[in-house]
Design an enzyme around this catalytic site. Sequence first.
Site, mmCIF file in Angstrom:
data_model
loop_
_atom_site.group_PDB
_atom_site.id
_atom_site.type_symbol
_atom_site.label_atom_id
_atom_site.label_comp_id
_atom_site.label_asym_id
_atom_site.label_seq_id
_atom_site.Cartn_x
_atom_site.Cartn_y
_atom_site.Cartn_z
ATOM 1 N N ARG A 57 0.862 -1.179 0.000
ATOM 2 C CA ARG A 57 0.000 0.000 0.000
ATOM 3 C C ARG A 57 0.893 1.221 0.000
ATOM 4 O O ARG A 57 2.116 1.106 0.149
ATOM 5 C CB ARG A 57 -1.020 -0.004 1.155
ATOM 6 C CG ARG A 57 -0.650 -0.621 2.455
ATOM 7 C CD ARG A 57 0.496 0.005 3.173
ATOM 8 N NE ARG A 57 0.299 1.437 3.337
ATOM 9 C CZ ARG A 57 1.253 2.322 3.483
ATOM 10 N NH1 ARG A 57 2.534 1.939 3.481
ATOM 11 N NH2 ARG A 57 1.013 3.594 3.640
ATOM 12 N N GLY A 58 0.255 2.395 -0.151
ATOM 13 C CA GLY A 58 1.041 3.615 -0.287
ATOM 14 C C GLY A 58 1.180 3.934 -1.777
ATOM 15 O O GLY A 58 1.474 3.032 -2.587
ATOM 16 N N ALA A 59 1.012 5.216 -2.124
ATOM 17 C CA ALA A 59 0.868 5.600 -3.527
ATOM 18 C C ALA A 59 2.034 5.152 -4.421
ATOM 19 O O ALA A 59 1.823 4.546 -5.480
ATOM 20 C CB ALA A 59 0.696 7.116 -3.605
ATOM 21 N N ARG A 100 -7.189 -0.242 -6.589
ATOM 22 C CA ARG A 100 -7.482 0.801 -5.591
ATOM 23 C C ARG A 100 -7.694 2.113 -6.360
ATOM 24 O O ARG A 100 -6.926 2.431 -7.262
ATOM 25 C CB ARG A 100 -6.340 0.945 -4.566
ATOM 26 C CG ARG A 100 -6.269 -0.271 -3.638
ATOM 27 C CD ARG A 100 -5.438 0.002 -2.418
ATOM 28 N NE ARG A 100 -6.091 0.890 -1.475
ATOM 29 C CZ ARG A 100 -5.449 1.474 -0.454
ATOM 30 N NH1 ARG A 100 -4.175 1.272 -0.278
ATOM 31 N NH2 ARG A 100 -6.105 2.260 0.376
ATOM 32 N N GLN A 205 -1.689 2.991 10.090
ATOM 33 C CA GLN A 205 -0.413 2.944 9.356
ATOM 34 C C GLN A 205 0.666 3.777 10.050
ATOM 35 O O GLN A 205 1.854 3.488 9.931
ATOM 36 C CB GLN A 205 -0.591 3.459 7.921
ATOM 37 C CG GLN A 205 -1.408 2.560 7.008
ATOM 38 C CD GLN A 205 -2.859 2.989 6.964
ATOM 39 O OE1 GLN A 205 -3.397 3.469 7.956
ATOM 40 N NE2 GLN A 205 -3.517 2.807 5.845
ATOM 41 N N ASP A 246 -1.711 10.847 -2.032
ATOM 42 C CA ASP A 246 -2.088 9.816 -2.995
ATOM 43 C C ASP A 246 -2.450 10.423 -4.346
ATOM 44 O O ASP A 246 -2.486 9.713 -5.344
ATOM 45 C CB ASP A 246 -3.264 9.015 -2.433
ATOM 46 C CG ASP A 246 -2.858 8.340 -1.137
ATOM 47 O OD1 ASP A 246 -2.351 7.225 -1.188
ATOM 48 O OD2 ASP A 246 -2.981 8.980 -0.072
ATOM 49 N N ASN A 257 -5.163 12.744 0.594
ATOM 50 C CA ASN A 257 -4.273 11.936 1.423
ATOM 51 C C ASN A 257 -5.124 11.184 2.437
ATOM 52 O O ASN A 257 -6.353 11.340 2.489
ATOM 53 C CB ASN A 257 -3.226 12.819 2.107
ATOM 54 C CG ASN A 257 -2.081 11.999 2.697
ATOM 55 O OD1 ASN A 257 -1.577 11.081 2.042
ATOM 56 N ND2 ASN A 257 -1.662 12.283 3.904
ATOM 57 N N LYS A 258 -4.471 10.358 3.233
ATOM 58 C CA LYS A 258 -5.169 9.502 4.189
ATOM 59 C C LYS A 258 -6.158 10.300 5.037
ATOM 60 O O LYS A 258 -5.883 11.423 5.440
ATOM 61 C CB LYS A 258 -4.128 8.812 5.078
ATOM 62 C CG LYS A 258 -4.661 7.841 6.098
ATOM 63 C CD LYS A 258 -5.568 6.797 5.520
ATOM 64 C CE LYS A 258 -4.930 5.941 4.452
ATOM 65 N NZ LYS A 258 -5.916 5.107 3.711
#
Length: 367
Positions: A57-59, A100, A205, A246, A257-258
């Site tokens: 995960r993570g852009a 995603r 996270q 992201d 973003n998150k």
Amino acid sequence: MNVTFRGRTESYRTVSFDASNNSVRLIEQRLLPHEFKLVTTKNFRETARAISGMVVRGAGAIGATAAYGLAQGALAFRGRDLKKFSRHVNIVCHTLATARPTAVDPVNAMNDIRRAMSGGATVAEQQSLAQAAAEAFANEDVAHCEAIGRHGVKLIRQGMNILTHCNAGWLAFVDIGTATGPLYAAQARGKKFHVFCDETRPRSQGASLTAWELAQQNISHQIIADNAAGHLMQRGQVNLVIVGSDRVLGRTGDVANKIGTYTKAVLAARHKIPFYVAIPLSTIDWKLKHGFDIPIEDRDESEVLGAWGINASGQRQYIRVANPTSGVRNPGFDVTPAELITGIITPLGIFPPKELWQHRQRLGINE
Ligand code: MRU
């Protein structure tokens, strides 16, 4: 980055490609910080499932995984018919792109690979161009994070307390990380500073990944509950905020973003604390015109109703916390408007968010 686990130290990338058996190698991020394990995906559908299931995960990391997944899918094709090959590649891209929705890096990465492939006259040529381009994308992601470190380090002064949200560290990229790049550069220059990691519910996270990364590199840090940032800011205990993203809109400077990032940006503005967003160029979306057009992933209710962890015997376990008869709303991301952002730290320097568009040629618009 170097990982020390069970007494052994080795250097890893978050994602890499094994051409000898056409597989993608990933760090199983769902097990961290309790277990460090590598997994491999054997075909592009497994690679897409690793993205949607959040093994990776993570852009930037899912961008590189999609790039390798596309190469993997292309290399698995048997035959010489270019039309059939192109139809197959469309299916591969669609499967990886829809794994995603919020991060734009997988789409930008796969556009890069397809552009490179178009230079090949045969299936075999296009296959080898796909593999080389995927490797180039992953290497560029690392180079971008290094450059972000060089630019962002100027923002870090001796004795600062720096807040970060979620994980924009090396696990969210191929190596180094964007929000963490300036921290590692500052550490290398002997600067002393302290990091507050937002826990980042519901998947935590910040508590599980960013805190683990910083502990691995001996960077002074503490995990804070998501609700604690305002209190610390009000008491002058946060001097700088650096987060990742992201998707950043090149036209407006709005930042996805998150979930919880917007709240932190509002708080930072209230307390006049500089708020920076650190991104590789693959995170810029030059097409969308409004922040509200960014697709926001709605995630499973189990993330809010409980949490994963390990029990006293070291076994991984899901514990339900919330009231069992209640429903859940679980948006995975939010959008922070440009006016709340002090600057976007890119590999080419730090830009006011609303000035990205005027620098679009330099920043790599290629659509
Ligand atoms: O849902 P995730 O873990 O894939 O979310 C991505 C993130 O970690 C964050 O939004 C991060 O700050 C930006 S990605 C580099």
